[in-house]
Design a protein around this motif. Structure first.
Motif, PDB file in Angstrom:
ATOM      1  N   VAL A  47       0.838  -1.199   0.000  1.00 15.64           N
ATOM      2  CA  VAL A  47       0.000   0.000   0.000  1.00 15.64           C
ATOM      3  C   VAL A  47       0.874   1.251   0.000  1.00 15.64           C
ATOM      4  N   LEU A  48       1.904   1.250   0.832  1.00 17.35           N
ATOM      5  CA  LEU A  48       2.782   2.418   0.913  1.00 17.35           C
ATOM      6  C   LEU A  48       3.620   2.585  -0.349  1.00 17.35           C
ATOM      7  N   ASP A  49       3.960   1.480  -1.025  1.00 17.57           N
ATOM      8  CA  ASP A  49       4.637   1.574  -2.327  1.00 17.57           C
ATOM      9  C   ASP A  49       3.769   2.351  -3.312  1.00 17.57           C
ATOM     10  N   ALA A  50       2.493   1.987  -3.381  1.00 23.06           N
ATOM     11  CA  ALA A  50       1.576   2.667  -4.297  1.00 23.06           C
ATOM     12  C   ALA A  50       1.421   4.137  -3.918  1.00 23.06           C
ATOM     13  N   PHE A  51       1.318   4.413  -2.630  1.00 17.47           N
ATOM     14  CA  PHE A  51       1.208   5.795  -2.153  1.00 17.47           C
ATOM     15  C   PHE A  51       2.438   6.600  -2.555  1.00 17.47           C
ATOM     16  N   GLU A  52       3.611   6.032  -2.337  1.00 15.71           N
ATOM     17  CA  GLU A  52       4.836   6.737  -2.706  1.00 15.71           C
ATOM     18  C   GLU A  52       4.910   6.970  -4.210  1.00 15.71           C
ATOM     19  N   GLY A  53       4.399   6.043  -4.989  1.00 17.47           N
ATOM     20  CA  GLY A  53       4.337   6.250  -6.439  1.00 17.47           C
ATOM     21  C   GLY A  53       3.431   7.414  -6.792  1.00 17.47           C
ATOM     22  N   ASP A  54       2.314   7.523  -6.081  1.00 20.57           N
ATOM     23  CA  ASP A  54       1.381   8.631  -6.313  1.00 20.57           C
ATOM     24  C   ASP A  54       1.969   9.974  -5.890  1.00 20.57           C
ATOM     25  N   LEU A  55       2.811   9.954  -4.871  1.00 19.21           N
ATOM     26  CA  LEU A  55       3.373  11.214  -4.359  1.00 19.21           C
ATOM     27  C   LEU A  55       4.126  11.988  -5.433  1.00 19.21           C
ATOM     28  N   HIS A  56       4.783  11.274  -6.299  1.00 15.01           N
ATOM     29  CA  HIS A  56       5.595  11.923  -7.332  1.00 15.01           C
ATOM     30  C   HIS A  56       4.745  12.653  -8.371  1.00 15.01           C
ATOM     31  N   THR A  57       3.450  12.439  -8.333  1.00 14.53           N
ATOM     32  CA  THR A  57       2.555  13.096  -9.300  1.00 14.53           C
ATOM     33  C   THR A  57       1.889  14.334  -8.707  1.00 14.53           C
ATOM     34  N   LEU A  58       2.244  14.687  -7.481  1.00 13.01           N
ATOM     35  CA  LEU A  58       1.511  15.739  -6.777  1.00 13.01           C
ATOM     36  C   LEU A  58       2.099  17.139  -6.896  1.00 13.01           C
ATOM     37  N   GLN A  59       3.220  17.292  -7.553  1.00 17.82           N
ATOM     38  CA  GLN A  59       3.814  18.623  -7.686  1.00 17.82           C
ATOM     39  C   GLN A  59       2.823  19.565  -8.361  1.00 17.82           C
ATOM     40  N   GLY A  60       2.384  20.567  -7.640  1.00 18.56           N
ATOM     41  CA  GLY A  60       1.444  21.541  -8.190  1.00 18.56           C
ATOM     42  C   GLY A  60       0.024  21.019  -8.353  1.00 18.56           C
ATOM     43  N   ALA A  61      -0.274  19.899  -7.744  1.00 19.93           N
ATOM     44  CA  ALA A  61      -1.603  19.284  -7.901  1.00 19.93           C
ATOM     45  C   ALA A  61      -2.666  20.071  -7.133  1.00 19.93           C
ATOM     46  N   SER A  62      -3.896  19.897  -7.576  1.00 19.39           N
ATOM     47  CA  SER A  62      -5.032  20.529  -6.907  1.00 19.39           C
ATOM     48  C   SER A  62      -5.306  19.847  -5.573  1.00 19.39           C
ATOM     49  N   ASP A  63      -6.032  20.541  -4.720  1.00 14.66           N
ATOM     50  CA  ASP A  63      -6.434  19.946  -3.442  1.00 14.66           C
ATOM     51  C   ASP A  63      -7.199  18.648  -3.682  1.00 14.66           C
ATOM     52  N   GLU A  64      -8.058  18.639  -4.673  1.00 16.23           N
ATOM     53  CA  GLU A  64      -8.858  17.448  -4.964  1.00 16.23           C
ATOM     54  C   GLU A  64      -7.963  16.271  -5.300  1.00 16.23           C
ATOM     55  N   ARG A  65      -6.923  16.500  -6.084  1.00 14.40           N
ATOM     56  CA  ARG A  65      -5.995  15.432  -6.469  1.00 14.40           C
ATOM     57  C   ARG A  65      -5.235  14.923  -5.240  1.00 14.40           C
ATOM     58  N   ILE A  66      -4.793  15.841  -4.389  1.00 14.27           N
ATOM     59  CA  ILE A  66      -4.064  15.444  -3.177  1.00 14.27           C
ATOM     60  C   ILE A  66      -4.967  14.634  -2.260  1.00 14.27           C
ATOM     61  N   PHE A  67      -6.191  15.115  -2.059  1.00 11.49           N
ATOM     62  CA  PHE A  67      -7.125  14.372  -1.206  1.00 11.49           C
ATOM     63  C   PHE A  67      -7.454  13.008  -1.809  1.00 11.49           C
ATOM     64  N   ALA A  68      -7.497  12.900  -3.123  1.00 15.53           N
ATOM     65  CA  ALA A  68      -7.757  11.612  -3.769  1.00 15.53           C
ATOM     66  C   ALA A  68      -6.633  10.617  -3.463  1.00 15.53           C
ATOM     67  N   VAL A  69      -5.397  11.092  -3.450  1.00 15.60           N
ATOM     68  CA  VAL A  69      -4.255  10.232  -3.113  1.00 15.60           C
ATOM     69  C   VAL A  69      -4.344   9.792  -1.652  1.00 15.60           C
TER      70      VAL A  69
END
Length: 133
Positions: A47-69
């Motif tokens: 689960v944390l592997d997938a989360f860490e993979g998602d983290l790299h996509t958050l640069q400048g992301a919207s609040d909605e995108r961050i909350f989705a992660v």
């Protein structure tokens, strides 16, 4: 990257094994391996592997995108918890996981205080909406 809770849980298991082998820990007091079976550790790490993979996509992301992660990681951890008897993550583990999520987001440049405030939440309520554990 911030240290995962599973790393400290594994270190605790190893420390307990060393103490048992050295005879400095009463076997009746040994609990780490029972609290953190490999199935739980492995599932949590996936689960944390997938989360860490998602983290790299958050640069400048919207609040909605961050909350989705955040929602995705919390729901996945809910599943792991349920698959491990519904009580796999006790109070200390919950705090460690929530702190890990907060620190990991912060390391990616997410201002967690501002993010949660914009949603009418306190900083430490980031995971509450989805968290069953």
């Amino acid at each position: 990257m911030t240290d995962r809770p599973t790393s400290s849980w594994r270190e605790g298991i190893e420390e307990e094994r060393r103490e048992l082998a050295a005879g400095t820990l009463d076997p009746e007091c040994a609990c780490m391996a029972a609290l953190f079976p490999e199935a739980l550790l492995g599932a949590t790490d996936r689960v944390l592997d997938a989360f860490e993979g998602d983290l790299h996509t958050l640069q400048g992301a919207s609040d909605e995108r961050i909350f989705a992660v955040v929602e995705r990681v919390v729901l996945a951890l809910n599943t792991v918890n349920e698959e491990n008897g519904g009580g796999a993550y006790e109070t200390d583990e919950r705090e460690q996981l929530c702190d890990y999520i907060d620190r990991a987001l912060t390391e990616q440049g997410v201002d967690v205080v501002a993010l949660t405030a914009r949603d009418g939440l306190g900083r430490y309520q980031l995971t509450d909406k989805w968290r069953d554990w």
